[in-house]
Design a protein around this motif. Structure first.
Motif, PDB file in Angstrom:
ATOM      1  N   GLY A  34       0.826  -1.201   0.000  1.00 50.49           N
ATOM      2  CA  GLY A  34       0.000   0.000   0.000  1.00 50.49           C
ATOM      3  C   GLY A  34       0.856   1.245   0.000  1.00 50.49           C
ATOM      4  N   TRP A  35       0.315   2.324   0.567  1.00 59.22           N
ATOM      5  CA  TRP A  35       1.025   3.596   0.591  1.00 59.22           C
ATOM      6  C   TRP A  35       0.737   4.353   1.883  1.00 59.22           C
ATOM      7  N   VAL A  36       1.666   5.254   2.218  1.00 64.12           N
ATOM      8  CA  VAL A  36       1.517   6.183   3.345  1.00 64.12           C
ATOM      9  C   VAL A  36       1.990   7.539   2.851  1.00 64.12           C
ATOM     10  N   SER A  37       1.257   8.592   3.186  1.00 63.44           N
ATOM     11  CA  SER A  37       1.731   9.941   2.860  1.00 63.44           C
ATOM     12  C   SER A  37       1.855  10.751   4.148  1.00 63.44           C
ATOM     13  N   ALA A  38       2.785  11.707   4.130  1.00 65.19           N
ATOM     14  CA  ALA A  38       3.020  12.600   5.258  1.00 65.19           C
ATOM     15  C   ALA A  38       3.168  14.005   4.699  1.00 65.19           C
ATOM     16  N   GLU A  39       2.154  14.824   4.892  1.00 63.73           N
ATOM     17  CA  GLU A  39       2.159  16.192   4.380  1.00 63.73           C
ATOM     18  C   GLU A  39       2.534  17.141   5.509  1.00 63.73           C
TER      19      GLU A  39
ATOM     20  N   LEU B 101      -0.862  12.626   8.256  1.00 59.99           N
ATOM     21  CA  LEU B 101      -0.719  11.299   7.673  1.00 59.99           C
ATOM     22  C   LEU B 101      -1.991  10.820   6.996  1.00 59.99           C
ATOM     23  N   ALA B 102      -1.791  10.056   5.952  1.00 59.94           N
ATOM     24  CA  ALA B 102      -2.868   9.322   5.290  1.00 59.94           C
ATOM     25  C   ALA B 102      -2.257   7.994   4.864  1.00 59.94           C
TER      26      ALA B 102
ATOM     27  N   PRO C 124     -11.320  -6.803   9.083  1.00 57.06           N
ATOM     28  CA  PRO C 124     -11.169  -8.260   8.953  1.00 57.06           C
ATOM     29  C   PRO C 124     -10.467  -8.700   7.665  1.00 57.06           C
ATOM     30  N   ASP C 125     -10.523  -7.872   6.611  1.00 54.17           N
ATOM     31  CA  ASP C 125      -9.861  -8.239   5.353  1.00 54.17           C
ATOM     32  C   ASP C 125      -8.386  -7.814   5.327  1.00 54.17           C
ATOM     33  N   ARG C 126      -7.836  -7.448   6.498  1.00 47.29           N
ATOM     34  CA  ARG C 126      -6.430  -7.073   6.679  1.00 47.29           C
ATOM     35  C   ARG C 126      -6.066  -5.759   5.993  1.00 47.29           C
ATOM     36  N   THR C 127      -7.032  -4.835   5.903  1.00 48.40           N
ATOM     37  CA  THR C 127      -6.770  -3.524   5.319  1.00 48.40           C
ATOM     38  C   THR C 127      -6.994  -2.433   6.360  1.00 48.40           C
ATOM     39  N   SER C 128      -6.438  -1.271   6.083  1.00 47.39           N
ATOM     40  CA  SER C 128      -6.625  -0.097   6.929  1.00 47.39           C
ATOM     41  C   SER C 128      -6.463   1.145   6.072  1.00 47.39           C
ATOM     42  N   THR C 129      -7.346   2.113   6.267  1.00 44.42           N
ATOM     43  CA  THR C 129      -7.219   3.407   5.602  1.00 44.42           C
ATOM     44  C   THR C 129      -7.369   4.513   6.636  1.00 44.42           C
ATOM     45  N   GLU C 130      -6.717   5.610   6.358  1.00 43.16           N
ATOM     46  CA  GLU C 130      -6.769   6.775   7.244  1.00 43.16           C
ATOM     47  C   GLU C 130      -6.491   7.998   6.393  1.00 43.16           C
TER      48      GLU C 130
ATOM     49  N   GLY D 169       9.186   1.777   4.465  1.00 39.36           N
ATOM     50  CA  GLY D 169       9.213   2.574   3.247  1.00 39.36           C
ATOM     51  C   GLY D 169      10.033   3.828   3.521  1.00 39.36           C
ATOM     52  N   ILE D 170      10.402   4.518   2.455  1.00 37.68           N
ATOM     53  CA  ILE D 170      11.189   5.752   2.571  1.00 37.68           C
ATOM     54  C   ILE D 170      10.321   6.927   2.144  1.00 37.68           C
ATOM     55  N   LEU D 171      10.284   7.985   2.967  1.00 36.93           N
ATOM     56  CA  LEU D 171       9.507   9.174   2.637  1.00 36.93           C
ATOM     57  C   LEU D 171      10.217   9.964   1.537  1.00 36.93           C
ATOM     58  N   ASN D 172       9.548  10.104   0.413  1.00 41.53           N
ATOM     59  CA  ASN D 172      10.060  10.836  -0.744  1.00 41.53           C
ATOM     60  C   ASN D 172       9.067  11.901  -1.142  1.00 41.53           C
ATOM     61  N   ILE D 173       9.483  12.792  -2.004  1.00 36.08           N
ATOM     62  CA  ILE D 173       8.578  13.808  -2.544  1.00 36.08           C
ATOM     63  C   ILE D 173       7.611  13.108  -3.480  1.00 36.08           C
ATOM     64  N   GLY D 174       6.316  13.267  -3.221  1.00 34.74           N
ATOM     65  CA  GLY D 174       5.295  12.616  -4.027  1.00 34.74           C
ATOM     66  C   GLY D 174       4.809  13.505  -5.143  1.00 34.74           C
ATOM     67  N   SER D 175       4.111  12.899  -6.065  1.00 32.72           N
ATOM     68  CA  SER D 175       3.496  13.668  -7.138  1.00 32.72           C
ATOM     69  C   SER D 175       2.010  13.817  -6.839  1.00 32.72           C
ATOM     70  N   PRO D 176       1.434  14.950  -7.207  1.00 37.19           N
ATOM     71  CA  PRO D 176       0.012  15.195  -6.890  1.00 37.19           C
ATOM     72  C   PRO D 176      -0.919  14.272  -7.650  1.00 37.19           C
TER      73      PRO D 176
END
Length: 133
Positions: free
Chosen positions: A12-17, A29-30, A88-94, A126-133
């Protein structure tokens, strides 16, 4: 995580603005994760490892070695309160979870983002990098 050999296969992915400055600097965080620990579906017991079910920025800058401790510049560690809740399906969103770290996004750029299981074990990196919009 580089030495993890358990059954969880996190993706999956994680973002930190970045938000704020100086002592009020924070990361918003998301995330959208799958393959996480279903034991993280409920609140942790008070005597549980403070890293249990956590998603945290660490001081390390590589997923090929020790990620170090939590990255922050505040009097107390803000990361111990940051937890994911597994469905229960082993997922999480925030989305929109504010963590006041005293660090700007420049300060955390290139650092490790670690996912922990219900025992506090580091299960993904994971490594925090500059993301694209």
């Amino acid at each position: 995580y580089y030495i993890y050999d358990g059954n969880f296969q996190v993706s999956g992915w994680v973002s930190a603005e970045g938000k704020g400055a100086l002592a009020n600097a924070s990361q918003v965080l998301a995330w959208a994760l799958s393959g996480i620990d279903t034991a993280c579906g409920t609140s942790s017991a008070p005597d549980t490892n403070p890293n249990a079910c956590g998603i945290h920025i660490h001081s390390g800058m590589s997923c090929l070695g020790d990620a170090g401790g939590h990255s922050f510049n505040t009097p107390s560690d803000p990361w111990t309160a940051v937890k994911y809740k597994s469905l229960p399906d082993r997922t999480s969103t925030e989305a929109g979870l504010v963590v006041t770290t005293g660090l700007t996004n420049y300060d955390v750029l290139g650092h490790t983002m670690i996912v922990h299981d219900s025992e506090g074990t580091r299960i993904a990196c994971g490594i925090l990098n500059i993301g694209s919009p």
